[in-house]
Design a protein around this motif. Sequence first.
Motif, short mmCIF file in Angstrom:
data_model
loop_
_atom_site.label_atom_id
_atom_site.label_comp_id
_atom_site.label_asym_id
_atom_site.label_seq_id
_atom_site.Cartn_x
_atom_site.Cartn_y
_atom_site.Cartn_z
N GLY A 30 -0.28 54.50 35.15
CA GLY A 30 -1.57 55.09 34.55
C GLY A 30 -2.76 55.04 35.59
N LEU A 31 -3.76 56.00 35.23
CA LEU A 31 -4.82 56.12 36.03
C LEU A 31 -5.89 56.44 35.13
CD1 LEU A 31 -5.61 59.25 36.26
CD2 LEU A 31 -3.70 59.41 38.13
N TRP A 32 -7.26 56.02 35.70
CA TRP A 32 -8.49 56.42 35.30
C TRP A 32 -9.01 57.59 36.02
CZ3 TRP A 32 -13.27 52.52 36.15
CH2 TRP A 32 -14.40 53.15 35.23
N VAL A 33 -9.23 58.65 35.15
CA VAL A 33 -9.40 59.95 35.67
C VAL A 33 -10.73 59.92 36.27
CG1 VAL A 33 -7.76 61.25 34.18
CG2 VAL A 33 -10.24 60.80 33.53
N ASN A 34 -11.67 59.20 35.83
CA ASN A 34 -13.08 59.18 36.44
C ASN A 34 -13.14 58.79 38.00
OD1 ASN A 34 -12.96 58.60 33.22
ND2 ASN A 34 -15.13 59.64 33.65
N LYS A 35 -12.09 57.79 37.90
CA LYS A 35 -12.15 56.95 39.34
C LYS A 35 -11.03 57.20 40.33
CE LYS A 35 -16.32 55.18 38.61
NZ LYS A 35 -17.59 55.31 39.35
N GLN A 36 -10.16 57.63 39.83
CA GLN A 36 -8.70 57.49 40.49
C GLN A 36 -8.08 58.93 40.63
OE1 GLN A 36 -6.92 54.29 37.97
NE2 GLN A 36 -6.79 53.27 40.10
N LYS A 37 -7.67 59.41 41.52
CA LYS A 37 -6.56 60.52 41.88
C LYS A 37 -5.22 60.17 41.72
CE LYS A 37 -10.10 62.90 44.23
NZ LYS A 37 -10.62 63.70 45.56
N TRP A 65 6.68 58.90 33.82
CA TRP A 65 5.37 59.11 32.87
C TRP A 65 4.42 58.60 33.21
CZ3 TRP A 65 6.55 62.03 28.38
CH2 TRP A 65 7.90 62.09 28.05
N LEU A 66 3.41 59.55 33.01
CA LEU A 66 2.06 58.87 33.44
C LEU A 66 1.06 58.93 32.79
CD1 LEU A 66 0.29 58.63 36.43
CD2 LEU A 66 -0.14 61.26 36.27
N LEU A 67 0.11 58.01 32.43
CA LEU A 67 -0.93 58.14 31.33
C LEU A 67 -2.31 58.23 32.15
CD1 LEU A 67 -1.84 57.57 28.40
CD2 LEU A 67 -1.83 55.07 29.17
N ALA A 68 -3.05 59.41 31.82
CA ALA A 68 -4.31 59.52 32.40
C ALA A 68 -5.42 59.61 31.34
CB ALA A 68 -4.41 61.10 32.96
N LEU A 69 -6.32 58.56 31.49
CA LEU A 69 -7.27 58.41 30.41
C LEU A 69 -8.61 58.35 31.20
CD1 LEU A 69 -5.71 54.90 28.74
CD2 LEU A 69 -5.65 57.46 28.02
N ASN A 70 -9.51 58.38 30.41
CA ASN A 70 -10.84 58.33 30.93
C ASN A 70 -11.74 57.02 30.64
OD1 ASN A 70 -11.34 58.13 28.00
ND2 ASN A 70 -12.59 59.66 27.67
N HIS A 71 -10.92 55.97 30.92
CA HIS A 71 -11.11 54.38 30.79
C HIS A 71 -10.14 53.60 31.58
CE1 HIS A 71 -8.70 53.43 27.67
NE2 HIS A 71 -9.04 54.49 26.77
N PRO A 72 -10.48 52.56 31.86
CA PRO A 72 -9.32 51.71 32.63
C PRO A 72 -8.36 50.69 31.68
CG PRO A 72 -11.39 50.76 32.96
CD PRO A 72 -11.72 51.86 32.03
N TYR A 73 -8.43 50.88 30.34
CA TYR A 73 -8.17 49.88 29.62
C TYR A 73 -6.58 50.16 28.96
CZ TYR A 73 -12.54 47.87 29.66
OH TYR A 73 -13.87 47.35 30.13
N PHE A 74 -5.61 49.94 29.87
CA PHE A 74 -4.17 50.37 29.73
C PHE A 74 -3.41 49.44 30.28
CE2 PHE A 74 -5.59 52.99 33.27
CZ PHE A 74 -4.95 52.82 34.17
#
Length: 261
Positions: free
Chosen positions: A121-128, A186-195
């Motif tokens: 998983g990644l936080w799209v606002n902070k991670q690439k 599988w990759l989870l891309a969210l706009n927050h880090p709560y995963f």
Amino acid sequence: MGRYQIGCKPYLLALSLGLLLAPPLQAAEWGSLKGQFLYTGKPSRPAQLDISRDQEICGKFSDQIIDESFVIGKNGGLKNVFVYLRESKLDASRIHESFQEMPAEVTIQNKGCIFQPHVAGLWVNKQKLQAVNRDLCAHGFQVKAYRNHSLNQLLPPEAKKLHQFEYGEKLPLRMGCSIHPWQEGWLLALNHPYFSTSDETGQFMIQKLPVGDWEFQLWHEKAGYLVAKDEWKRGRIKLKIAPGNNDLGIIKVTPAMFAGE
């Protein structure tokens, strides 16, 4: 005026002492969520996958080229369950400051002709996303997105591709390889880090959640929405996160929840 100042001094002193002795505000605003997924059926050994391309290279890794879509640990724990806060717009003040220290990149490797790790998983606002090919053959790195542009990049040996997602997605995205059809992740891309994703024991943990009423999503590649209880419609759980530890305990998952079981 002098009499007023003298009368205020004891009050100000008491107020100052109260502020010093009070617990930090942040300690009362955050909580963690944990649980453990246990499979109630009889686990089967993951099947080896057909190595139909680049056998002279990928064939050397046949012992690890297995079906990772349904992995049960030794204790019956279900691995690779996604658990995440189902929130498309989360105010920055509700994200704990410690998440600013997360790595700037999340790396997915083509290594041994499989994706490592299988889920992430990644936080799209902070991670690439950093895609890397560690094999001696080329890979076609694919990510099928819904809100973002999909990715389809040829990666020669030792090549890298850095990709920035623009938007958070509501569901995990399938990763594949256009050259080697058995490759999947599988990759989870969210706009927050709560995963979080469950480990080989079936356990997961999400830390430093904002206190309050929230809805969480459970998802697994073999089941899709993981409906472990009747009231968890479409794998969604409404919870009140209290300060400190919040524990869902053991979550039993049955064979009937998984397609093909």
